[in-house]
Design a protein around this motif. Structure first.
Motif, PDB file in Angstrom:
ATOM      1  N   LEU A  94      15.768  -3.197-108.895  1.00 52.80           N
ATOM      2  CA  LEU A  94      15.081  -3.422-107.634  1.00 52.80           C
ATOM      3  C   LEU A  94      15.935  -4.351-106.775  1.00 52.80           C
ATOM      4  O   LEU A  94      16.298  -5.449-107.203  1.00 52.80           O
ATOM      5  CB  LEU A  94      13.703  -4.047-107.870  1.00 52.80           C
ATOM      6  N   LEU A  95      16.288  -3.878-105.583  1.00 47.59           N
ATOM      7  CA  LEU A  95      17.063  -4.659-104.621  1.00 47.59           C
ATOM      8  C   LEU A  95      16.193  -4.971-103.419  1.00 47.59           C
ATOM      9  O   LEU A  95      15.305  -4.185-103.079  1.00 47.59           O
ATOM     10  CB  LEU A  95      18.293  -3.884-104.149  1.00 47.59           C
ATOM     11  N   GLU A  96      16.469  -6.094-102.758  1.00 47.49           N
ATOM     12  CA  GLU A  96      15.788  -6.424-101.509  1.00 47.49           C
ATOM     13  C   GLU A  96      16.838  -6.682-100.440  1.00 47.49           C
ATOM     14  O   GLU A  96      17.718  -7.535-100.609  1.00 47.49           O
ATOM     15  CB  GLU A  96      14.917  -7.661-101.683  1.00 47.49           C
ATOM     16  N   VAL A  97      16.761  -5.916 -99.351  1.00 50.79           N
ATOM     17  CA  VAL A  97      17.725  -6.050 -98.262  1.00 50.79           C
ATOM     18  C   VAL A  97      17.633  -7.466 -97.687  1.00 50.79           C
ATOM     19  O   VAL A  97      16.563  -7.922 -97.306  1.00 50.79           O
ATOM     20  CB  VAL A  97      17.485  -4.994 -97.159  1.00 50.79           C
ATOM     21  N   SER A  98      18.776  -8.148 -97.650  1.00 47.40           N
ATOM     22  CA  SER A  98      18.806  -9.545 -97.209  1.00 47.40           C
ATOM     23  C   SER A  98      19.610  -9.761 -95.932  1.00 47.40           C
ATOM     24  O   SER A  98      19.471 -10.793 -95.279  1.00 47.40           O
ATOM     25  CB  SER A  98      19.386 -10.427 -98.321  1.00 47.40           C
ATOM     26  N   GLN A  99      20.465  -8.797 -95.562  1.00 49.25           N
ATOM     27  CA  GLN A  99      21.282  -8.940 -94.359  1.00 49.25           C
ATOM     28  C   GLN A  99      21.784  -7.571 -93.923  1.00 49.25           C
ATOM     29  O   GLN A  99      22.135  -6.740 -94.749  1.00 49.25           O
ATOM     30  CB  GLN A  99      22.481  -9.860 -94.641  1.00 49.25           C
ATOM     31  N   ILE A 100      21.807  -7.365 -92.608  1.00 50.49           N
ATOM     32  CA  ILE A 100      22.353  -6.133 -92.029  1.00 50.49           C
ATOM     33  C   ILE A 100      23.665  -6.512 -91.357  1.00 50.49           C
ATOM     34  O   ILE A 100      23.697  -7.361 -90.474  1.00 50.49           O
ATOM     35  CB  ILE A 100      21.399  -5.530 -90.972  1.00 50.49           C
ATOM     36  N   GLY A 101      24.749  -5.903 -91.800  1.00 51.40           N
ATOM     37  CA  GLY A 101      26.061  -6.215 -91.232  1.00 51.40           C
ATOM     38  C   GLY A 101      26.480  -7.636 -91.559  1.00 51.40           C
ATOM     39  O   GLY A 101      25.800  -8.354 -92.284  1.00 51.40           O
TER      40      GLY A 101
END
Length: 146
Positions: A94-101
């Motif tokens: 399970l991953l959680e998006v922490s930053q875009i770009g």
């Protein structure tokens, strides 16, 4: 919404192209076992879509999975459209998006080797919430949007 893992990439040093190792173990709160970027605060794992790499190929660059130092090269999902907090499930992982770009303060080895870098604009980063093995061919899905 589903996508597929087309490469699982690691490197011994930061700022260099990564090599597709086929599969690797993700460690909670750390990232990919044996990867130079493991343990880096909120950017434990990086993901870049094959579709983004294809854009660079169309510009004449000889690049492929791992060349932008991403851990996972994916296919079939527009990663940059996922909001921070989105959870991705890959098997038991399970991953959680922490930053875009990301902001590049200086041009790293990847920029000089590839001639450009798509990672700052179209790559995403995640933290590892639940660990386990990830392999090429694994399907991943969005399980929660925040």
């Amino acid at each position: 919404m589903e996508g597929k893992i087309v490469a699982v990439c690691t490197s011994a040093n930061k700022g260099e192209r990564k090599t597709n190792v086929g599969s690797s173990r993700l460690l909670v709160g750390m990232g990919l076992e044996g990867d130079a970027h493991a343990g880096f605060a909120h950017r434990q794992v990086s993901l870049l879509a094959l579709e983004s790499i294809e854009k660079m190929r169309k510009l004449g660059l000889d690049v492929g999975p791992g060349d932008f130092a991403e851990n996972f090269t994916t296919e079939g999902m527009e990663l940059v459209s996922l909001p921070i907090g989105t959870r991705l499930k890959i098997g038991e992982v399970l991953l959680e998006v922490s930053q875009i770009g990301k902001e590049c303060h200086n041009r790293c080895a990847i920029y000089y080797q590839a001639g450009d870098c798509v990672m700052p604009k179209e790559g995403i980063f995640a933290i590892v919430v639940a660990g386990g093995m990830v392999s090429v061919g694994d399907v991943f899905e969005v399980i929660e949007n925040v």
